[in-house]
Design a protein around this motif. Structure first.
Motif, PDB file in Angstrom:
ATOM      1  N   LYS A 203       0.983  -1.302  -0.011  1.00  0.00           N
ATOM      2  CA  LYS A 203       0.147  -0.042   0.077  1.00  0.00           C
ATOM      3  C   LYS A 203       0.819   1.291   0.108  1.00  0.00           C
ATOM      4  CE  LYS A 203      -3.545  -0.061   2.777  1.00  0.00           C
ATOM      5  NZ  LYS A 203      -4.187  -0.040   4.249  1.00  0.00           N
ATOM      6  N   ASN A 204       1.767   1.228   0.877  1.00  0.00           N
ATOM      7  CA  ASN A 204       2.722   2.393   0.866  1.00  0.00           C
ATOM      8  C   ASN A 204       3.432   2.680  -0.380  1.00  0.00           C
ATOM      9  OD1 ASN A 204       2.152   2.919   3.348  1.00  0.00           O
ATOM     10  ND2 ASN A 204       3.853   1.541   4.213  1.00  0.00           N
ATOM     11  N   GLN A 205       3.945   1.678  -1.185  1.00  0.00           N
ATOM     12  CA  GLN A 205       4.428   1.625  -2.486  1.00  0.00           C
ATOM     13  C   GLN A 205       3.636   2.398  -3.537  1.00  0.00           C
ATOM     14  OE1 GLN A 205       6.002  -2.062  -3.450  1.00  0.00           O
ATOM     15  NE2 GLN A 205       7.685  -1.855  -1.929  1.00  0.00           N
ATOM     16  N   ASN A 206       2.487   1.924  -3.345  1.00  0.00           N
ATOM     17  CA  ASN A 206       1.434   2.449  -4.450  1.00  0.00           C
ATOM     18  C   ASN A 206       0.744   4.169  -4.154  1.00  0.00           C
ATOM     19  OD1 ASN A 206       1.563   0.282  -5.943  1.00  0.00           O
ATOM     20  ND2 ASN A 206      -0.165  -0.762  -4.744  1.00  0.00           N
ATOM     21  N   LEU A 207       1.205   4.648  -2.980  1.00  0.00           N
ATOM     22  CA  LEU A 207       0.742   5.711  -2.832  1.00  0.00           C
ATOM     23  C   LEU A 207       1.447   6.913  -3.571  1.00  0.00           C
ATOM     24  CD1 LEU A 207       0.540   5.749   1.395  1.00  0.00           C
ATOM     25  CD2 LEU A 207      -1.418   5.794  -0.502  1.00  0.00           C
ATOM     26  N   PRO A 208       0.687   8.063  -3.883  1.00  0.00           N
ATOM     27  CA  PRO A 208       1.400   9.053  -4.768  1.00  0.00           C
ATOM     28  C   PRO A 208       2.385   9.786  -3.746  1.00  0.00           C
ATOM     29  CG  PRO A 208      -0.943   9.612  -4.168  1.00  0.00           C
ATOM     30  CD  PRO A 208      -0.603   8.336  -3.827  1.00  0.00           C
ATOM     31  N   PRO A 209       3.454  10.171  -4.535  1.00  0.00           N
ATOM     32  CA  PRO A 209       4.341  10.921  -3.654  1.00  0.00           C
ATOM     33  C   PRO A 209       4.112  12.143  -3.020  1.00  0.00           C
ATOM     34  CG  PRO A 209       4.926  11.065  -5.800  1.00  0.00           C
ATOM     35  CD  PRO A 209       4.161  10.122  -5.894  1.00  0.00           C
TER      36      PRO A 209
END
Length: 211
Positions: A203-209
């Protein structure tokens, strides 16, 4: 990294629980009741402490009442500090301590009779005089066990001995099943925690920067 540390700690806690349960186990097994004349014999006497987390200290006393006699007479005492004291001439140089060692909180008070004679037939009684030490007070308790001993010329295997042996094996199997269930429970907990950590990482990897 933090998740891995949590998983390792959880696994360590489960393993520690298993080891503690194994070392704390205490089974109160009845003594055999038939001895052979001229041989040695173990008079079993076990009293498991119910509160293993509480510090305790115990001393042991053994008494004997011969067949046909009305009263018990003291025959033996034991403490960790002073060792054994034989209290009766009938048992002088014929009794050895066969119980808990290197522990002041005795749970096994078994003794071993050497060169058993027919005069040893009768009723034996052992007393655990235990003091439990709590934070603000001490609690004294006395627990007794009775063994009815018969001395015979030739060994026979009685029903009580067979039942005791069967119960011992049942207890061992029951303990193994319990440990297996606990291991499966901990494994599932660890697996669930690992899957949750993977989902959180994805989930954290898929969050937008963040801007």
């Amino acid at each position: 990294m933090e998740t891995s540390i949590h998983l390792m700690l959880f696994s360590l806690i489960c393993t520690t629980m298993f080891v503690y349960q194994c070392h704390a186990a205490c089974a109160e097994v009845d003594s055999d009741t038939e001895a052979v004349a001229g041989a040695g014999f173990k008079l079993g006497c076990i009293s498991c402490k119910k509160r293993s987390e509480v510090k305790g200290y115990a001393t042991v006393e053994w008494f004997f009442r011969a067949n046909g006699e009305a009263d018990f007479v003291p025959i033996y005492t034991y403490t960790k500090e002073t060792g054994q004291t034989i209290e009766h001439d009938l048992f002088m140089d014929r009794v050895d301590w066969n119980g808990s060692k290197r522990s002041g909180d005795i749970q096994d008070a078994s003794i071993y009779l050497l060169n058993v004679t027919f005069n040893d037939s009768g009723t034996y009684q052992c007393f655990f005089n235990r003091i439990l030490t709590y934070e603000n007070h001490e609690y004294s308790t006395t627990i007794s066990k009775v063994v009815h001993l018969t001395v015979v010329a030739k060994a026979t295997r009685g029903t009580a001995s067979i039942v005791s042996e069967v119960m011992m094996y049942v207890s061992i199997i029951g303990l193994q099943v319990w440990l297996l269930i606990e291991m499966i429970y901990c494994y599932r907990k660890i697996s669930a925690a690992g899957e949750e950590a993977l989902r959180e990482a994805a989930k954290n990897q898929n969050l937008p920067p963040k801007c």
